[in-house]
Design an enzyme around this catalytic site. Structure first.
Site, PDB file in Angstrom:
ATOM      1  N   ARG A  35       0.442  -1.232  -0.143  1.00  0.00           N
ATOM      2  CA  ARG A  35       0.049  -0.241  -0.168  1.00  0.00           C
ATOM      3  C   ARG A  35       0.982   1.222  -0.228  1.00  0.00           C
ATOM      4  NH1 ARG A  35      -4.831  -2.482   4.092  1.00  0.00           N
ATOM      5  NH2 ARG A  35      -6.504  -2.920   1.989  1.00  0.00           N
ATOM      6  N   LYS A 218     -18.026 -18.403   1.224  1.00  0.00           N
ATOM      7  CA  LYS A 218     -19.529 -18.018   1.435  1.00  0.00           C
ATOM      8  C   LYS A 218     -20.062 -17.424   0.118  1.00  0.00           C
ATOM      9  CE  LYS A 218     -19.544 -17.641   6.232  1.00  0.00           C
ATOM     10  NZ  LYS A 218     -19.240 -16.250   7.805  1.00  0.00           N
ATOM     11  N   GLY A 374      -8.491  -9.156  -0.961  1.00  0.00           N
ATOM     12  CA  GLY A 374      -7.388  -9.596  -0.306  1.00  0.00           C
ATOM     13  C   GLY A 374      -6.902 -11.249  -0.444  1.00  0.00           C
ATOM     14  N   GLY A 397     -13.363  -4.753   0.219  1.00  0.00           N
ATOM     15  CA  GLY A 397     -14.804  -3.914  -0.100  1.00  0.00           C
ATOM     16  C   GLY A 397     -14.878  -3.164  -1.384  1.00  0.00           C
TER      17      GLY A 397
HETATM   18  P1  AMP Z   1     -13.463 -14.681   1.674  1.00  0.00           P
HETATM   19  O1  AMP Z   1     -13.039 -13.902   2.702  1.00  0.00           O
HETATM   20  O2  AMP Z   1     -15.563 -14.769   0.748  1.00  0.00           O
HETATM   21  O3  AMP Z   1     -13.675 -14.007   0.379  1.00  0.00           O
HETATM   22  O4  AMP Z   1     -13.087 -16.325   1.664  1.00  0.00           O
HETATM   23  C1  AMP Z   1     -11.857 -16.558   1.437  1.00  0.00           C
HETATM   24  C2  AMP Z   1     -10.935 -17.648   2.612  1.00  0.00           C
HETATM   25  O5  AMP Z   1     -11.648 -18.489   1.831  1.00  0.00           O
HETATM   26  C3  AMP Z   1     -10.289 -17.808   2.042  1.00  0.00           C
HETATM   27  O6  AMP Z   1      -8.910 -17.806   3.863  1.00  0.00           O
HETATM   28  C4  AMP Z   1     -10.093 -19.906   2.000  1.00  0.00           C
HETATM   29  O7  AMP Z   1      -9.503 -20.607   2.967  1.00  0.00           O
HETATM   30  C5  AMP Z   1     -11.161 -19.911   2.157  1.00  0.00           C
HETATM   31  N1  AMP Z   1     -11.454 -21.121   1.464  1.00  0.00           N
HETATM   32  C6  AMP Z   1     -11.942 -21.410  -0.440  1.00  0.00           C
HETATM   33  N2  AMP Z   1     -12.203 -22.676  -0.007  1.00  0.00           N
HETATM   34  C7  AMP Z   1     -12.652 -22.941   1.137  1.00  0.00           C
HETATM   35  C8  AMP Z   1     -12.798 -24.685   1.156  1.00  0.00           C
HETATM   36  N3  AMP Z   1     -13.904 -25.623   0.211  1.00  0.00           N
HETATM   37  N4  AMP Z   1     -13.444 -24.660   2.803  1.00  0.00           N
HETATM   38  C9  AMP Z   1     -13.123 -23.494   3.531  1.00  0.00           C
HETATM   39  N5  AMP Z   1     -12.631 -22.414   3.561  1.00  0.00           N
HETATM   40  C10 AMP Z   1     -12.319 -21.643   1.994  1.00  0.00           C
END
Ligand code: AMP
Length: 417
Positions: A35, A218, A374, A397
């Protein structure tokens, strides 16, 4: 609309909002200075023109209170080193008028963390949204926020916003302050210009096929952007943890995989909408399942909708990886947000790596590729491929909101929209 390239900062004091919210280790040492490096072109242009520089930023979440853990004094020397220039420090951002007044052309002043004052974020403190006095407290805080922004503005002749990471927030230093400068004396910095241009490439200047890859843990946090993209993309790859919410929604067996049980209907709705809109929705069909959530877990490849009890899908399987790469390679516009597996574990990076490598290949063949958020940025950095995609966004974001089609207050404020 003023452009930084057309502005001559000679003899002017410029107050620049940057995003120096850098990660620190337990000893207060910077672990990633991306950054700081990102803001250098803007800061250097001002100094090279012969202007003086007042740099302001937030760091962490001190919640309106002074907290040495989040003091920008910790990074002063790193900023000086990156700039190749001495940096003075103002230990109280709201009482820096003397330091600002004494600043000579070519000098640099770094203000202490803006968020040591609640006025920066402009949210009332110590009162719940449900409390009867909340609306009055909110109104009062908005007035205080204006005063705070006016004070910051009084230090300088010109305002530059180069903090894309906070551009989706209407804070004193990111938006409100712009009201105290004439249209000619406020502008976006180079980093912001690049970010805004990258989003425009994705949303306005679409070369087809357009493939969006959304991953992460998610569906719920990505739904806004998924819905917005549905009207624009040719291929929509949904991967990572959300795979299993889709698999379960369609009657699959997902073992211990991550799932959002309250989003099963939403998943079915996304499948339906994709069909209606003629979007090629690509979901994982096989996965690398593990017998525990750890890098050293036992693994096996199995269908994403037939995972035995006690096992959880942690990465995309080989058939899925090929399907993702086949869709990405011929694409001409690509957006990637969110990993395809638990990439933090070295044994579960194959899905994210296949995506990253296909994006690099497509970029080589003339595609515009934007990687943002990120974790996908961490992925391309981990694979050493960050300089082989068209653009790596610094915003999490802010990037998602911009791609959702929302107008960012930090951009609107200087463009007078
Ligand atoms: P997000 O913050 O929603 O973009 O999610 C990122 C996180 O999703 C990372 O830390 C990954 O480790 C996690 N992730 C990706 N695939 C999986 C999975 N199959 N099971 C659990 N966590 C996951």
């Amino acid at each position: 609309m003023q452009k930084i390239d057309n502005y001559n900062f000679a003899g002017k004091k410029a107050i620049v909002r940057v995003d120096f919210n850098v990660p620190l280790d337990e000893n207060g040492k910077i672990t990633d200075d991306t950054r700081i490096r990102g803001a250098l072109p803007t800061l250097k242009k001002i100094l090279e023109d012969g202007g003086s520089l007042i740099i302001m930023s937030h760091m962490g979440k001190p919640k309106g209170k002074v907290n040495p853990k989040f003091s920008l004094a910790q990074i002063k020397d790193d900023v000086a080193k990156a700039l190749g220039h001495d940096v003075k420090f103002a230990p109280d951002c709201a009482n820096a008028e003397e330091a600002a007044a004494n600043l000579k052309p070519g000098e640099v002043l770094l203000l202490e963390n803006l968020r040591f004052y609640p006025e920066e974020e402009g949210k009332p403190v110590g009162i719940d949204k449900e409390d009867p006095g909340y609306e009055a407290a909110k109104k009062e805080m908005k007035e205080r926020q204006k005063e705070f922004a006016k004070k910051l503005a009084s230090y300088a002749d010109v305002y530059v916003n180069d903090a894309f990471g906070t551009a989706h927030r209407k804070h004193a230093s990111t938006a409100v302050i712009a009201d105290y400068f004439s249209a000619d004396n406020k502008m976006l910095g180079y980093l912001m210009e690049k970010e805004v241009q990258a989003v425009d490439n994705i949303l306005k200047d679409i070369k087809r096929p357009f493939t969006a890859i959304m991953g992460g843990s998610k569906v719920s946090t990505k739904i806004g952007i998924i819905e917005n993209l549905m009207d624009k993309v040719d291929n929509l790859i949904l991967c990572g943890g959300m795979t299993y919410t889709f698999a379960k929604a369609q009657g699959g067996k997902i073992g211990n995989s991550i799932v959002e049980d309250d989003k099963l209907d939403l998943a079915l709705d996304i499948i339906k909408k994709a069909k209606e809109k003629g979007v090629n929705l690509i979901l994982g069909t096989d996965c690398v399942a593990a017998d525990s959530f750890s890098n050293d877990a036992k693994t096996m490849v199995c269908p994403s909708n037939d995972i035995p009890d006690g096992w959880e899908g942690l990465d995309a399987g080989p058939v899925t990886r090929k399907a993702f790469a086949d869709a990405i390679r011929p694409s001409k516009t690509i957006l990637w947000n969110g990993p395809a597996g638990v990439f933090e574990f070295d044994n579960f990076t194959a899905g994210s790596r296949a995506i990253a490598e296909a994006i690099v290949e497509a970029t080589d063949n003339g595609a515009f590729s934007l990687v943002g958020g990120g974790d996908s940025v961490a992925c391309v950095n981990k694979f050493g491929l960050a300089d082989q995609v068209s653009y790596v966004s610094t915003g999490g974001g802010a990037l998602l909101e911009a791609i959702e089609g929302k107008i960012l207050p930090g951009v609107a404020a200087v463009q007078g929209k």
